[in-house]
Scaffold this motif. Structure first.
Motif: not given
Lengths: 232, 245
Positions: A65-85
Motif C-alpha cells: 500500500l505504501w509503495v503504491v501511495a508513493l508512486l501515485s503521489s509521484l505521478m500527480v506531483s510531476s504536473k504540480l507546477f506545469g500549467s502555472d509555468y
C-alpha cells in the motif's frame, strides 16, 4: 505606480493562492480521481501477480500500500507546477511583492488536500481489500496523512526543478524516489508494527518530525528551484 | 586568506594554481596507491576466517568513504555557488558529481564481489548497501539534471538545490546501521576507543583511504581543468597559455 494598491497580508496572499489552486482542482474532478483510480488498479494487480492467498497478501499489505501511495503521489506531483509555468502565472508569482515560498505553499497545500489527504482517507478501503488486519487500518491512515505531506513537498521540489525541461517526468522520478526512501521506511514500519501489535508511535513520531521538518525547509528549496527553472 | 579565496574564484588564476597542485598531487597519489595496495595485498596477514578474500577491503572501504565525503564536497560547492554565485563553485560541483558516482558504483560492485564468498550471496537488501545504492541514485540524479538543462548556469544552480536537498539523506546513511539490524557488520574503525580491526590490517587501510582522497581530489581537479579549457576556449588568457607551451 502601485502605491495606491495596498499590500495583502501574507496570510491573505497564501489563502488566495490556496483557494485559486483548490478551485482549479475542484473544477477537474477527473484529475483528482486519476491517482485514486491508479491506486485501485495497482491494488487489483497485486493479488493477480502474487496469488490470492490472503495470509501472504496481508503480510505484504503495509509495504504494497505504501509503495503504491508513493508512486501515485509521484505521478500527480510531476504536473504540480506545469500549467502555472506554461501560462506564465509562475513568472507573475515570482515578481509579486510576496515571498515566493509562501505563495507556492498555498498551491502545494491545496494540492496535498486534493490528492495526498484524499489518498490517505480512502487508503483503509484498499487496506481491507488486501487483507490488512484491522489493527493496521488506523495507523495506515495516520501514516499516510503525515507521509503524503512529505511526499507532496518533496514531489513539489522535483516538479519545480524539472518544470522547464521537456519530458521531465522520467527525470523527476530519478530525482525524487531516493529522497522519498526514509518516508517509505518510516511509513511501512509504522503500519507493520501496528499489525503485529508493536509500537507504531515511534515511527509515526519520526514521520511527523520528517513532515514538520520538510514543512519548514522545503518551501525555500521549492522557491529556489522555481526561480532556477524560470531562468532556463 | 580572503584574497586567496577571491583568487580561487578567478578562472585564469585557478587554472595556474591547480596546475601546480596537480603536478604535486599526481606523484603523491600514485605513490600512496602503490604503497597502500602492495602493503594491503601482499604484506598484511590473511584474515583467520575469510582468508585472502577480505583483501578487497582495501578497495571497497576507501571507495565507500570517499564516495560519501564526495557528496559533501558537491553539496558544499553547491551551497557556495547558490549563495555567492561563484562560477568556480559551479565547476567544482559539476566535476565532483561523476567522480562520486563512479566511486559509489565501485563500492557497490566490490561489496557484491566480497559478499559472494563471505555471505554466500551477491546482493543483500541490507541497510548500508541500500543507502549506498540511494547515494548512487542521488549522484546520478545530479548528473542527469545537469545534462537536461539547456542553460548551463541555471543547470548548476538546479543541481546545487538538488544536492543540498539530498544532503538530508547523508545522516540517514550514517545512522542506518543503528536503525536497522542487518547482515552488515557495524563500522569497524572507531576513532575513539579500540578498533575492531588489527593494526597490521588497519594501517594499509588508512593509507588506501588517504590515497583515495588524493585520487578524488586529483580527478576532480583534472575534470575542472578540462571544463575550464572548454568554457574559456576563446578567452585570451588561455590562448596565451597555449601559445607559450
Amino acid at each position: 505606480m502601485s502605491a495606491d494598491i495596498p499590500l495583502l497580508s501574507l496570510r491573505e496572499a497564501f489563502s488566495r493562492q490556496f483557494r485559486r489552486h483548490f478551485k482549479a482542482l475542484m473544477g477537474s474532478p477527473a484529475d483528482m480521481a486519476n491517482p485514486l483510480l491508479f491506486f485501485f488498479m495497482v491494488v487489483t494487480l497485486f493479488p493477480l501477480g502474487l496469488g490470492p492467498d490472503p495470509e501472504r497478501l496481508s503480510a505484504m499489505a503495509p509495504g504494497l500500500l505504501w509503495v503504491v501511495a508513493l508512486l501515485s503521489s509521484l505521478m500527480v506531483s510531476s504536473k504540480l507546477f506545469g500549467s502555472d509555468y506554461e501560462d506564465g502565472s509562475l513568472e507573475q508569482l515570482a515578481i509579486a511583492p510576496y515571498p515566493l515560498s509562501i505563495l507556492v505553499m498555498g498551491e502545494v497545500a491545496a494540492h496535498w488536500l486534493a490528492t495526498g489527504f484524499l489518498l490517505a482517507a480512502v487508503s483503509p478501503l484498499f487496506g481491507i481489500m488486501l487483507g490488512l488486519p484491522a489493527a493496521g487500518l488506523g495507523v495506515l491512515f495516520y501514516s499516510l496523512v503525515l507521509g503524503t505531506i512529505c511526499l507532496t513537498l518533496i514531489g513539489a521540489i522535483g516538479s519545480a526543478l524539472t518544470v522547464s525541461i521537456r519530458r521531465g517526468g522520467l527525470l523527476m522520478s530519478l530525482l525524487i524516489i531516493p529522497l522519498n526512501v526514509p518516508v517509505l521506511i518510516f511509513g511501512t514500519t509504522a503500519v507493520s508494527e501496528a499489525v503485529i501489535g508493536g509500537n507504531p508511535q515511534t515511527w509515526l513520531t519520526l514521520l511527523g518530525g520528517l513532515a514538520m521538518g520538510s514543512l519548514a525547509l522545503v518551501p525555500l528549496a521549492i522557491s529556489a528551484a522555481l526561480r532556477v527553472s524560470l531562468d532556463n | 586568506m580572503w584574497t586567496f579565496i577571491h583568487k580561487m574564484g578567478s578562472p585564469p588564476w585557478f587554472f595556474r594554481f591547480s596546475g601546480v597542485v596537480v603536478q604535486w598531487l599526481l606523484p603523491i597519489t600514485i605513490g600512496l596507491l602503490l604503497v597502500g595496495a602492495a602493503w594491503g595485498l601482499l604484506v598484511a596477514p590473511p584474515d583467520f576466517r575469510q582468508g585472502n578474500s577480505y583483501r578487497i577491503i582495501y578497495i571497497h572501504v576507501p571507495a565507500a568513504v570517499v564516495a560519501l565525503a564526495g557528496y559533501y564536497v558537491m553539496a558544499f560547492a553547491g551551497a557556495v555557488s547558490l549563495i555567492w554565485r561563484i562560477k568556480m563553485a559551479d565547476v567544482t560541483m559539476r566535476a565532483a558529481a561523476p567522480v562520486g558516482a563512479v566511486l559509489t558504483a565501485v563500492a557497490l560492485i566490490t561489496g557484491a564481489i566480497w559478499g559472494k564468498p563471505t555471505w554466500g550471496t551477491w546482493w543483500v537488501w541490507d541497510a548500508r548497501i541500500t543507502s549506498m545504492l540511494i547515494l548512487l541514485f542521488l549522484y546520478l540524479g545530479v548528473v542527469a539534471l545537469f545534462e537536461a538543462y539547456e542553460n548551463k548556469t541555471a543547470a548548476a544552480r538546479a543541481c546545487a538545490v538538488l544536492s543540498l536537498v539530498g544532503t538530508v539523506n547523508i545522516p540517514i546513511i550514517y545512522k542506518s546501521v543503528d536503525w536497522w539490524y542487518s547482515l552488515h557488520q557495524p563500522a569497524s574503525i572507531k576513532f575513539t576507543g579500540e578498533s575492531a580491526i588489527d593494526s597490521s590490517m588497519l594501517y594499509p587501510l588508512l593509507l588506501m583511504i588517504a590515497a583515495f582522497y588524493c585520487l578524488f581530489a586529483l580527478t576532480v581537479l583534472l575534470n575542472m581543468r578540462a571544463e575550464l579549457v572548454w568554457n574559456h576556449r576563446e578567452a585570451n588568457w588561455l590562448q596565451q597559455l597555449v601559445r607559450k607551451v
